[in-house]
Design an enzyme around this catalytic site. Structure first.
Site, PDB file in Angstrom:
ATOM      1  CG  HIS A   2       5.554   4.961   8.185  1.00 55.91           C
ATOM      2  ND1 HIS A   2       5.605   5.706   6.763  1.00 55.91           N
ATOM      3  CD2 HIS A   2       4.892   3.805   7.550  1.00 55.91           C
ATOM      4  CE1 HIS A   2       4.919   5.081   5.876  1.00 55.91           C
ATOM      5  NE2 HIS A   2       4.499   3.869   6.404  1.00 55.91           N
ATOM      6  NE  ARG A  51      -2.439  -1.202   3.598  1.00 53.89           N
ATOM      7  CZ  ARG A  51      -3.461  -1.482   4.053  1.00 53.89           C
ATOM      8  NH1 ARG A  51      -4.105  -0.444   4.239  1.00 53.89           N
ATOM      9  NH2 ARG A  51      -3.890  -2.626   3.933  1.00 53.89           N
ATOM     10  CB  THR A  52       3.859   2.126   2.043  1.00 54.39           C
ATOM     11  OG1 THR A  52       3.168   2.099   3.079  1.00 54.39           O
ATOM     12  CG2 THR A  52       4.661   3.522   2.112  1.00 54.39           C
ATOM     13  NE  ARG A 104       7.820   0.775   4.219  1.00 52.28           N
ATOM     14  CZ  ARG A 104       6.565   0.391   4.484  1.00 52.28           C
ATOM     15  NH1 ARG A 104       6.143  -0.835   4.356  1.00 52.28           N
ATOM     16  NH2 ARG A 104       5.893   1.462   4.759  1.00 52.28           N
ATOM     17  CE  LYS A 164      22.574  -9.031  -9.459  1.00 55.37           C
ATOM     18  NZ  LYS A 164      22.531  -7.876 -10.543  1.00 55.37           N
TER      19      LYS A 164
END
Lengths: 447, 371
Positions: free
Chosen positions: B198, B120-121, B170, B148
């Site tokens: 957040h 959703r974000t 994020r 990697k």
């Protein structure tokens, strides 16, 4: 400091006459003007009072009134040779030590391979003899491979030259193993240096537990991680009678525990990291990984308790906890970065903060930096006494500067004091009468 | 629609309303509902704030947002927050139109860099960027070189070389977004960093509350559940207190951070006591890995004592509203009938999410070169 660029180069082979110094002997607490003769690598004579002429055959070094004291002895430095030479070698660590006025360093056993057998002790001593400019004394592991299970050969290791036993960054977690190690160590008079952190209580913690960790969203390390391990160990010392040294304590509660153990006459001593004495958790600011340490930086009231304990003699020694880390292990999000900070080169400058703030007197500070560690290791250094090794440091306690990590001699650059304003530095460092550092570069840079 | 005009006019008389913005529209819209006591009809609980359909004139100067990045709520002043909320109110109206596009970010590149999976974000930021005309690129960890062995800083340097204007990040580690922000030249938006902050979630929660209750000042708001691991809780505690709410946290002690009492909140470990008289009940997600006995013994026990069901909700104010940042664990921290019930604002939170993110992107765009 520019003064010293004018003095003629010191001839390494000649005996020295160090004059016009402010002598500070931390072993006796005496300080005052005087001069000092060095012959064959040892202190030959000490005269307190006005200066006299240089005797025949001695090279005269004018100390310009600066502090002449025993060289610092650092009980806890991680070097990385063998196995992690990209972080630090014995040569680079000793150069950093010399620049910081440290004349003896005890290197930690968590190398690769681990210093857990006589052959590796021998290797380190030979490498140090060939490449290092200060005295390097290896500490050996308590348990083989630092695995916390089987005891190492305390007797053979001591014979090979190991001066103490520690599992470095790890605590001996198993109480039974610790009990046996302490019991066996007592027979050999071996010094056990424990990293006092209960690993389960540390868990995934990365900084001091408390409001600040909660605000930063980081997992905290409770003070009890330290106190639980310390209390357990002291019970085992009571049981076994072995010499026990808590490598670094970081909080007020630990001070209390050690104080009580000492009052009870137990053979317990403890150290504190210079970082915990002059920094607190607030220095982490917005996730500065150079301040990610083990034990973690604690609250200001813990720092003040440690400073008080240093004055009261509860904290015996100050260590640099020198732990070079490269860019790859530090340029990461805080929770993913490695623990550890450079320290050996900034040890003196940072410690002098405590003198300039008026918290600790210079002789007391130097006692914790030189005399007490020498005593724990059973060495003659760490004092201004006739016959003692001429491991000396000439200190300008007042010179102000801003620390530039690029000028540090270490191979790594993870100094929590980068860009810090410090006051006081080593001007010259002598190991067994041999000049191993002089601050000419520094002085030119400052000029 | 008469009242809309009246409200717009009343605003026009208030220069710099971004700084002192407050609902003071006609009272017939029930912002007084909370004051006049219980209303039996649950559908009448919400005060449809006048801003639902009100929109600032496009020509009005937007209040300046004095920050280059949005890294957290900490460091934002009350006027900063209120300016963002005012801007978001506009974006809500825009998003309800057929023509949802603006051109504020036309020609700009927005990269959504997600080191943690998010549905959703990420989609909310994507939609927000697109509605403002930006070119949006999504990068998630599964398809990136991070796997990697590339470090966060390398990734930042690589992306920076592509000249993005805004990076939305994020990351699973607290502080990672701060670290990244120091290494790039563009604006950085924190879309969640570890257990730290957040900020856009807190802003959307505030917007949702304000539009339904008409105010935030003086409301009693309970934040319930896994506060320890929640970045949403931290951002909300700071933001709601900055706007004058009285915040409570309710959780078992194993899920409360040390020193939480120093955040200025009231702390409850008994949900029944904690919910008493609350105007807003904000539930937090309990993560699966916390349920294995190390923090709480079992889902069953957790739901019994800390799950929101009708019985516990009845202890809150009669017009209390329920929120959840999602994704929900139905039957763990919230029962389905409450999640889908009349008091739930959960779906509206998602709508507000897009609007708030549009507001944030727009505010930051003003500081971009040639902005």
């Amino acid at each position: 400091m520019a003064l010293f660029s004018k003095t003629p180069p010191v001839d390494e082979r000649r005996d020295l006459f160090l004059t016009d110094a402010t002598l500070v002997d931390p072993a006796t607490g005496r300080e005052g003007p005087g001069h000092l003769l060095v012959r064959d690598g040892r202190i030959a004579d000490i005269t307190w009072g006005a200066a006299s002429d240089a005797p025949e055959g001695f090279q005269k070094i004018d100390c310009a009134g600066h502090v002449l004291a025993p060289g610092l002895i650092d009980l806890r430095a991680f070097v990385g040779e063998p196995g992690a030479e990209h972080r630090e070698t014995l040569a680079s660590a000793s150069a950093a030590a010399a620049a910081g006025g440290v004349t003896t360093l005890v290197c930690m056993p968590d190398t690769n391979p681990v210093i857990d057998g006589p052959a590796i002790v021998d290797f380190v001593l030979r490498r140090a003899r060939d490449t290092a400019c200060v005295t390097v004394l290896p500490a050996a592991a308590i348990t083989k491979g630092l695995a916390g299970q089987e005891m190492t050969e305390f007797g053979l290791l001591q014979e090979a030259g190991a001066v103490a036993f520690t599992d470095g960054l790890k605590a001996v977690r198993n109480a039974q193993v610790m009990r046996r190690a302490l019991t066996y160590a007592r027979d050999f008079g071996a010094l056990i240096m424990q990293h006092v952190e209960e690993p389960d209580l540390v868990g995934e913690g990365v900084m001091n537990e408390g409001e600040m960790a909660s605000r930063l969203g980081l997992i905290g390390i409770p003070r009890e991680a330290e106190t639980v391990m310390l209390e357990r160990d002291i019970r085992l010392v009571r049981l076994t009678g072995a010499r026990y040294h808590a490598a670094m304590i970081s909080c007020a509660d630990s001070v209390e525990i050690v104080r009580r153990a000492k009052e009870d006459g137990l053979p317990v001593t403890c150290g504190a990291s210079i970082n915990n004495l002059v920094l607190n958790e607030g220095d982490i600011g917005h996730y500065r990984t150079f301040c990610r340490l083990s034990p973690p930086l604690r609250h200001e009231h813990d720092r003040l308790a440690l400073v008080a304990a240093l004055n009261a003699g509860v904290v015996d020694v100050i260590v640099s906890d020198h732990n070079p880390q490269d860019v790859e292990t530090k340029r990461l999000p805080f929770a993913e970065a490695a623990d550890g900070a450079l320290g050996i080169e900034t040890l003196l400058g940072a410690a002098l903060r405590l003198v300039h703030t008026g918290d600790v007197a210079l002789p007391r500070l130097l006692a914790a930096l030189a005399t007490a560690p020498a005593g724990l290791l059973g060495r003659e250094a760490g004092r201004l006494a006739v016959g003692a090794p001429a491991d000396l440091v000439l200190i300008d306690p007042d010179v102000p500067y801003v620390l530039d990590k690029r000028r540090l001699k270490s191979r790594s650059k993870n100094s929590p004091f980068d860009e810090a304003r410090l006051q006081g530095a080593a001007v010259m460092t002598f190991v067994a009468g041999r000049l191993v550092f002089r601050a000419a570069d520094h002085a030119e840079a400052a000029a | 629609m008469k009242w809309v005009k009246a409200f717009a006019m009343s605003n026009a008389r208030r220069p710099g309303r971004g700084a002192t913005w407050r609902f003071h529209g006609p009272s017939r819209h029930g912002s007084a509902a909370a004051d006049t006591g219980p209303i039996p009809d649950v559908t009448g609980l919400r005060a449809p704030g006048p801003a639902c359909s009100h929109r600032r004139a496009m020509t009005a100067p937007a209040p300046a947002f004095p920050h280059r990045h949005l890294l957290g709520i900490e460091g934002l002043s009350r006027p900063d927050i209120e300016a963002l909320l005012a801007r978001a109110d506009d974006a809500v109206a825009l998003s309800r139109q057929v023509e949802k596009k603006r051109t504020t970010l036309r020609g700009r590149t927005q990269i959504n860099l997600f080191f943690e999976p998010s549905t959703r974000t990420q989609s909310s930021f994507e939609l927000a960027g697109k509605r403002l005309g930006a070119d949006v690129m999504n990068m998630s960890v599964a398809s990136s070189s991070v796997k990697k062995g590339e470090t966060l800083i390398d990734t930042a340097a690589t992306l920076n070389a592509m000249h993005p204007d805004i990076i939305v990040v994020r990351h699973h580690a607290a502080g990672a977004v701060h670290l990244l922000a120091r290494k790039v030249d563009c604006a950085v938006v924190n879309a969640g960093d570890g257990a730290h902050e957040h900020p856009t979630q807190a802003l959307l929660d505030a917007l949702t509350i304000r539009r339904n209750k008409g105010r935030i000042e003086g409301l009693r708001i309970a934040i319930c559940g896994d506060v320890l691991h929640s970045r949403v809780a931290r951002s909300n505690i700071i933001l709601l207190q900055a706007l004058g709410a009285r915040v409570r946290v309710i959780a078992p002690s194993t899920l409360l951070p040390t020193g939480i009492d120093r955040f200025g909140v009231e702390v409850f470990t008994d949900m029944r006591k904690g919910l008493a008289g609350c105007d807003i009940v904000m539930m937090l997600r309990l993560q699966r890995e916390r349920m294995n006995g190390s923090f709480v013994p079992s889902v069953k026990e957790y739901f019994r004592y800390f799950g929101l069901d009708a019985e516990k909700l009845a202890l809150a104010a009669p017009d209390a509203l329920v929120m959840h940042p999602g994704p929900m664990n139905r039957g763990v921290e919230i029962s389905s009938d409450i999640a889908d019930g009349a008091q739930s604002l959960i779906r509206e939170q998602v709508e507000m999410g897009v609007a708030v993110r549009m507001a944030v992107l727009e505010a930051l765009a003003m500081h971009l070169p040639n902005g």
